[in-house]
Design an enzyme around this catalytic site. Sequence first.
Site, PDB file in Angstrom:
ATOM      1  N   TRP A 137     -32.190   6.770 -23.284  1.00 22.53           N
ATOM      2  CA  TRP A 137     -32.571   6.117 -24.539  1.00 22.53           C
ATOM      3  C   TRP A 137     -32.736   7.205 -25.601  1.00 22.53           C
ATOM      4  CZ3 TRP A 137     -37.152   6.786 -27.451  1.00 22.53           C
ATOM      5  CH2 TRP A 137     -37.126   6.053 -28.658  1.00 22.53           C
TER       6      TRP A 137
ATOM      7  N   GLU B 295     -29.811   2.452 -22.713  1.00 19.53           N
ATOM      8  CA  GLU B 295     -30.809   1.495 -23.222  1.00 19.53           C
ATOM      9  C   GLU B 295     -30.546   1.142 -24.686  1.00 19.53           C
ATOM     10  OE1 GLU B 295     -34.837   2.709 -22.558  1.00 19.53           O
ATOM     11  OE2 GLU B 295     -35.672   0.857 -23.378  1.00 19.53           O
TER      12      GLU B 295
ATOM     13  N   HIS C  45     -36.121  -3.011 -18.480  1.00 18.72           N
ATOM     14  CA  HIS C  45     -37.408  -2.418 -18.840  1.00 18.72           C
ATOM     15  C   HIS C  45     -38.357  -3.559 -19.159  1.00 18.72           C
ATOM     16  CE1 HIS C  45     -36.805   2.096 -19.942  1.00 18.72           C
ATOM     17  NE2 HIS C  45     -36.606   1.833 -18.668  1.00 18.72           N
TER      18      HIS C  45
ATOM     19  N   ASP D 184     -41.799  -3.887 -30.949  1.00 21.39           N
ATOM     20  CA  ASP D 184     -41.688  -3.208 -29.656  1.00 21.39           C
ATOM     21  C   ASP D 184     -42.954  -2.408 -29.371  1.00 21.39           C
ATOM     22  OD1 ASP D 184     -40.609  -2.067 -27.364  1.00 21.39           O
ATOM     23  OD2 ASP D 184     -39.682  -0.408 -28.479  1.00 21.39           O
TER      24      ASP D 184
ATOM     25  N   ASP E 297     -34.435  -3.631 -22.541  1.00 20.23           N
ATOM     26  CA  ASP E 297     -35.888  -3.533 -22.664  1.00 20.23           C
ATOM     27  C   ASP E 297     -36.371  -4.800 -23.364  1.00 20.23           C
ATOM     28  OD1 ASP E 297     -38.444  -2.942 -24.058  1.00 20.23           O
ATOM     29  OD2 ASP E 297     -38.203  -0.946 -23.224  1.00 20.23           O
TER      30      ASP E 297
ATOM     31  N   ASP F 109     -44.930  -2.241 -26.739  1.00 22.33           N
ATOM     32  CA  ASP F 109     -45.133  -1.723 -25.382  1.00 22.33           C
ATOM     33  C   ASP F 109     -46.522  -2.029 -24.829  1.00 22.33           C
ATOM     34  OD1 ASP F 109     -42.567  -0.311 -24.633  1.00 22.33           O
ATOM     35  OD2 ASP F 109     -42.980   0.667 -26.547  1.00 22.33           O
TER      36      ASP F 109
ATOM     37  N   LYS G   6     -31.267  -0.876 -28.370  1.00 18.89           N
ATOM     38  CA  LYS G   6     -32.487  -1.120 -29.160  1.00 18.89           C
ATOM     39  C   LYS G   6     -32.145  -1.681 -30.538  1.00 18.89           C
ATOM     40  CE  LYS G   6     -36.924   0.938 -30.304  1.00 18.89           C
ATOM     41  NZ  LYS G   6     -37.948   1.875 -29.871  1.00 18.89           N
TER      42      LYS G   6
ATOM     43  N   HIS H 121     -36.883  -4.788 -27.140  1.00 18.36           N
ATOM     44  CA  HIS H 121     -35.848  -4.246 -28.017  1.00 18.36           C
ATOM     45  C   HIS H 121     -34.954  -5.288 -28.679  1.00 18.36           C
ATOM     46  CE1 HIS H 121     -35.999   0.121 -26.292  1.00 18.36           C
ATOM     47  NE2 HIS H 121     -37.180  -0.369 -26.613  1.00 18.36           N
TER      48      HIS H 121
ATOM     49  N   ASP I 204     -41.946  -0.553 -18.489  1.00 14.03           N
ATOM     50  CA  ASP I 204     -42.011   0.333 -19.659  1.00 14.03           C
ATOM     51  C   ASP I 204     -43.061  -0.196 -20.632  1.00 14.03           C
ATOM     52  OD1 ASP I 204     -41.599   2.213 -21.575  1.00 14.03           O
ATOM     53  OD2 ASP I 204     -39.662   1.458 -22.260  1.00 14.03           O
TER      54      ASP I 204
HETATM   55  C1  RNT Z   1     -38.256   3.288 -26.335  1.00 14.57           C
HETATM   56  C2  RNT Z   1     -37.663   2.911 -25.031  1.00 14.57           C
HETATM   57  C3  RNT Z   1     -37.806   3.915 -23.920  1.00 14.57           C
HETATM   58  C4  RNT Z   1     -39.193   4.542 -23.832  1.00 14.57           C
HETATM   59  C5  RNT Z   1     -39.423   5.408 -22.618  1.00 14.57           C
HETATM   60  C6  RNT Z   1     -40.634   6.260 -22.741  1.00 14.57           C
HETATM   61  O1  RNT Z   1     -38.261   2.268 -27.242  1.00 14.57           O
HETATM   62  O2  RNT Z   1     -38.156   1.675 -24.621  1.00 14.57           O
HETATM   63  O3  RNT Z   1     -37.445   3.339 -22.718  1.00 14.57           O
HETATM   64  O4  RNT Z   1     -40.201   3.589 -23.909  1.00 14.57           O
HETATM   65  O5  RNT Z   1     -38.299   6.140 -22.339  1.00 14.57           O
HETATM   66 ZN    ZN Z   2     -37.618   1.010 -22.638  1.00 13.20          ZN
END
Ligand code: RNT
Ligand code: ZN
Length: 417
Positions: A183, A224, A284, A292, A257, A294, A226, A260, A324
Amino acid sequence: MIDSYENAVSRYKKQGIDVEQVLSVLESTPISIHCWQGDDVGGFEHSGAELEGGGIQCTGNYPGKARSLAELRSDLEEALSLIPGTKKVSLHASYGDFGGRNVDRDSIEPCHFDSWIEWADRNGVGLDFNGTFFSHPLAASGFTLSSKDEKVRSFWIEHEKRCRRIADYIGERLGKPCVLNTWIPDGTKDYAIDKIGYRKVLKDSLDECFKTSYSPKHMKDALETKLFGIGVEAFTVGSHEFYMEYAARNEKMLCLDMGHFHTGEDISDKLSSILLFHDEVLLHVSRPMRWDSDHVVLFNDSVRDVAQALVFSGKLGKVNIAMDFFDGSINRIGAWSVGVRSMSKAILYALLSPVNQLVNLEEEGKGFEKMAVMEKQKMLPLGAVWDEYCRRCNVPVEEDLIGAVDEYEKKVLNGRN
Ligand code: RNT
Ligand code: ZN
């Protein structure tokens, strides 16, 4: 306790579900636990540059954050003891064992991960890997692999090449494939003009990075996608469409993810399309709140829908499930345990679905009946099956989780301040 489990087994049996078989599938489905919840995505590079360069933000300053590899491993061991089932641990390149030396990202070597391999072996877990393209001065411009500055671009190409070699080494030594996720934070805060130019640079960089091929028995590449990030609102180079095309044409795995995409998008719906054309996918699992963000994963509707999409499509075994999220405002071991256990509960819920019955009702056009069966499932004794699963895996049942996390906090975390 056992009575309520037996009662649950017979209730599910009436729906045509073999709970024992479900538990054995659940137990053997690996979940990859991200190391970065333990220290707020800091890493241990000792370069003094950890916070320069942006790309990732973790908020909160709950006491007890891991300050060294030894502390992080101890915290991970504690988290592993609270999470049932087969586990992997996902590392970032910035978590190498650099022995206090400054080893820049273009100089990392397989040997920097030897102690992790030994640790993983001792703890009975596999390892996954991630290139670290953020929190570095050469990421400060907002571009890494898509940089038009040849010096910056070649630095990150070298990083990626080394990450691939390290992932291959890890997979070979552990005898289990290591998924290498890539990513990059590349993009712009405001409108970009030469979007196709940056994307062409990224494509060329990836082509260069992937020149060496490795055995999928040892390592697998994932990319990945986004939508946007804070400070990168207008344009993300590695968008969903970019990587969909790149992955399809170059036989790479996509990493989806859950944070994302546009907040209204249904992530679960994407999986059956992707898995029809791709052999595997990396997931993820995250909980975006308005963006996003997290947040720690919960057993909520979107996670349940994702788990059902995997089970309903018959592709559970083809999906690399990885977590994640990162929250620095609460007990970090508690965050790991609740987050990963929630995913596991969602998989259990999905595996306990009467899929054949639902498909039959759908094919017969019995919409109300299908809906009623899905609603009935919500009332069946999932909790009794979950408790029994936790007991068998030797991890705390729900009632005992807080006590276990608190005890570690008192014994270990409180001594860190
Ligand atoms: C960032 C991505 C990525 C990170 C990690 C730490 O938006 O989701 O995967 O969260 O690599
Ligand atoms: Zn991620």
